[in-house]
Motif scaffolding. Structure first.
Motif, short mmCIF file in Angstrom:
data_model
loop_
_atom_site.label_atom_id
_atom_site.label_comp_id
_atom_site.label_asym_id
_atom_site.label_seq_id
_atom_site.Cartn_x
_atom_site.Cartn_y
_atom_site.Cartn_z
N ARG A 105 0.71 -1.23 0.00
CA ARG A 105 0.02 0.03 0.00
C ARG A 105 0.89 1.32 -0.02
O ARG A 105 1.95 1.34 0.54
CB ARG A 105 -0.85 0.07 1.15
N GLY A 106 0.34 2.38 -0.33
CA GLY A 106 0.78 3.73 -0.43
C GLY A 106 0.47 4.16 1.06
O GLY A 106 -0.34 3.41 1.80
N ALA A 107 1.10 5.17 1.59
CA ALA A 107 0.98 5.61 2.94
C ALA A 107 0.63 7.33 2.65
O ALA A 107 1.22 7.72 2.02
CB ALA A 107 1.94 5.57 3.86
N VAL A 108 -0.27 7.79 3.71
CA VAL A 108 -0.34 9.24 3.63
C VAL A 108 -0.33 9.82 4.98
O VAL A 108 -0.93 9.19 5.93
CB VAL A 108 -1.77 9.68 3.14
N LEU A 109 0.39 10.82 5.48
CA LEU A 109 0.75 11.51 6.53
C LEU A 109 -0.46 12.70 6.50
O LEU A 109 -0.23 13.40 5.44
CB LEU A 109 1.93 11.89 6.93
N ILE A 110 -1.55 12.78 7.30
CA ILE A 110 -2.55 13.69 7.40
C ILE A 110 -2.17 14.80 8.51
O ILE A 110 -2.06 14.34 9.87
CB ILE A 110 -3.91 13.00 7.56
N ILE A 111 -1.86 15.90 8.08
CA ILE A 111 -1.66 17.05 9.17
C ILE A 111 -2.89 17.87 9.08
O ILE A 111 -3.06 18.64 8.38
CB ILE A 111 -0.37 17.68 8.50
N PRO A 112 -3.72 17.99 10.47
CA PRO A 112 -4.77 18.94 10.68
C PRO A 112 -4.49 20.06 10.86
O PRO A 112 -3.46 20.32 11.05
CB PRO A 112 -5.66 18.09 11.77
N GLY A 113 -5.38 21.06 10.53
CA GLY A 113 -5.30 22.48 11.03
C GLY A 113 -5.32 22.72 12.52
O GLY A 113 -5.71 22.00 13.12
N GLY A 114 -5.65 24.12 12.60
CA GLY A 114 -5.75 24.57 13.77
C GLY A 114 -5.27 25.84 14.46
O GLY A 114 -5.00 26.14 15.41
N TYR A 116 -1.92 26.48 14.55
CA TYR A 116 -1.13 26.09 15.68
C TYR A 116 -1.23 26.38 16.82
O TYR A 116 -0.47 26.67 17.99
CB TYR A 116 0.35 26.92 15.18
N ALA A 117 -2.66 26.62 17.29
CA ALA A 117 -3.07 26.98 18.63
C ALA A 117 -3.83 25.66 19.07
O ALA A 117 -3.92 25.24 20.43
CB ALA A 117 -3.87 28.18 18.70
N GLU A 118 -4.36 24.71 18.30
CA GLU A 118 -5.13 23.63 18.56
C GLU A 118 -5.20 22.71 17.30
O GLU A 118 -4.55 23.16 16.24
CB GLU A 118 -6.63 23.97 18.88
N ILE A 119 -5.48 21.49 17.39
CA ILE A 119 -5.41 20.57 16.35
C ILE A 119 -6.84 20.16 16.04
O ILE A 119 -7.84 19.70 17.05
CB ILE A 119 -4.56 19.43 16.61
N CYS A 120 -7.43 20.36 14.92
CA CYS A 120 -8.91 20.09 14.41
C CYS A 120 -9.07 18.84 14.08
O CYS A 120 -9.60 18.26 12.89
CB CYS A 120 -9.37 20.88 13.35
N SER A 121 -8.61 17.74 14.94
CA SER A 121 -8.43 16.21 14.62
C SER A 121 -9.88 15.60 14.31
O SER A 121 -10.18 14.64 13.88
CB SER A 121 -7.60 15.52 15.52
N GLU A 122 -10.77 16.38 15.02
CA GLU A 122 -12.29 15.73 14.70
C GLU A 122 -12.73 15.70 13.34
O GLU A 122 -13.39 14.84 13.07
CB GLU A 122 -13.27 16.75 15.68
N HIS A 175 -0.41 14.44 15.23
CA HIS A 175 -0.89 15.36 16.32
C HIS A 175 0.24 15.91 16.77
O HIS A 175 1.03 15.40 17.35
CB HIS A 175 -1.49 14.53 17.44
N TYR A 176 0.76 17.11 16.14
CA TYR A 176 1.88 17.92 16.54
C TYR A 176 1.57 18.93 17.80
O TYR A 176 0.46 19.25 18.16
CB TYR A 176 2.09 18.73 15.31
N SER A 177 2.59 19.40 18.29
CA SER A 177 2.49 20.23 19.41
C SER A 177 1.94 21.54 19.14
O SER A 177 2.21 22.04 17.98
CB SER A 177 4.07 20.52 20.10
N VAL A 178 1.30 22.21 20.06
CA VAL A 178 0.40 23.49 19.53
C VAL A 178 0.70 24.27 21.10
O VAL A 178 0.90 23.80 22.18
CB VAL A 178 -0.79 23.35 19.23
N GLY A 179 0.35 25.47 21.06
CA GLY A 179 -0.03 26.13 22.18
C GLY A 179 1.37 26.59 23.09
O GLY A 179 1.87 25.58 23.92
N GLY A 180 2.07 27.79 22.44
CA GLY A 180 3.33 27.98 23.12
C GLY A 180 4.50 27.12 22.98
O GLY A 180 5.72 27.70 23.15
N VAL A 181 4.29 26.27 21.90
CA VAL A 181 5.61 25.67 21.11
C VAL A 181 6.04 26.48 20.14
O VAL A 181 5.05 26.73 19.22
CB VAL A 181 5.20 24.28 20.68
N VAL A 182 7.30 26.77 19.82
CA VAL A 182 7.92 27.43 18.93
C VAL A 182 8.16 26.77 17.62
O VAL A 182 8.80 25.84 17.70
CB VAL A 182 9.00 28.42 19.61
#
Length: 128
Positions: free
Chosen positions: A30-39, A41-47, A68-75
């Motif tokens: 199979r191929g693979a896809v990395l999905i990066i939700p928006g938000g 950089y303050a929150e993640i819209c994973s829903e 699920h990347y770091s948000v809120g105060g992470v530079v």
């Protein structure tokens, strides 16, 4: 389907990927896809930009990974480093998941789209 949480650093880290892995089919990679939700950089819209997108890609024969990347105060570029680690994890474990390591794609939404674009253009930076 295999769904598990893979921490990119330690379990105390905010950065992890959620896997959506289909059952293996003998002889098929199979191929693979990395999905990066928006938000913003303050929150993640994973829903709405995580699991539903992963399941849609699975329906088309891909294995999916939601970052699920770091948000809120992470530079920045911490999020880019996490995205890079996620791609490395996917490629390094392609055989285990029945995937082709040369067919790893990235899609992102809003801030996740920015992060995906940065990953595509800044992948060779020294700190990444």
């Amino acid at each position: 389907m295999l769904s598990e949480k893979i921490y990119l650093e330690t379990e105390q880290s905010d950065g992890y990927i959620q896997t959506y892995i289909a059952d293996k089919i003998n002889g098929y990679k199979r191929g693979a896809v990395l999905i990066i939700p928006g938000g913003g950089y303050a929150e993640i819209c994973s829903e709405r930009e995580g699991e539903p997108i992963a399941l849609a890609f699975m329906a088309h024969g891909f294995n999916a990974f939601v970052l699920h990347y770091s948000v809120g105060g992470v530079v920045f570029p911490e999020q880019l480093i996490q995205a890079s680690k996620a791609v490395k994890y996917i490629r390094d474990n392609a055989d285990q998941y029945g995937m082709d390591s040369d067919k790893v794609f990235v899609v992102g939404f809003s801030a996740g789209g920015h992060l995906a674009a940065c990953l595509g253009t800044m992948w060779d930076m020294k700190d990444i």
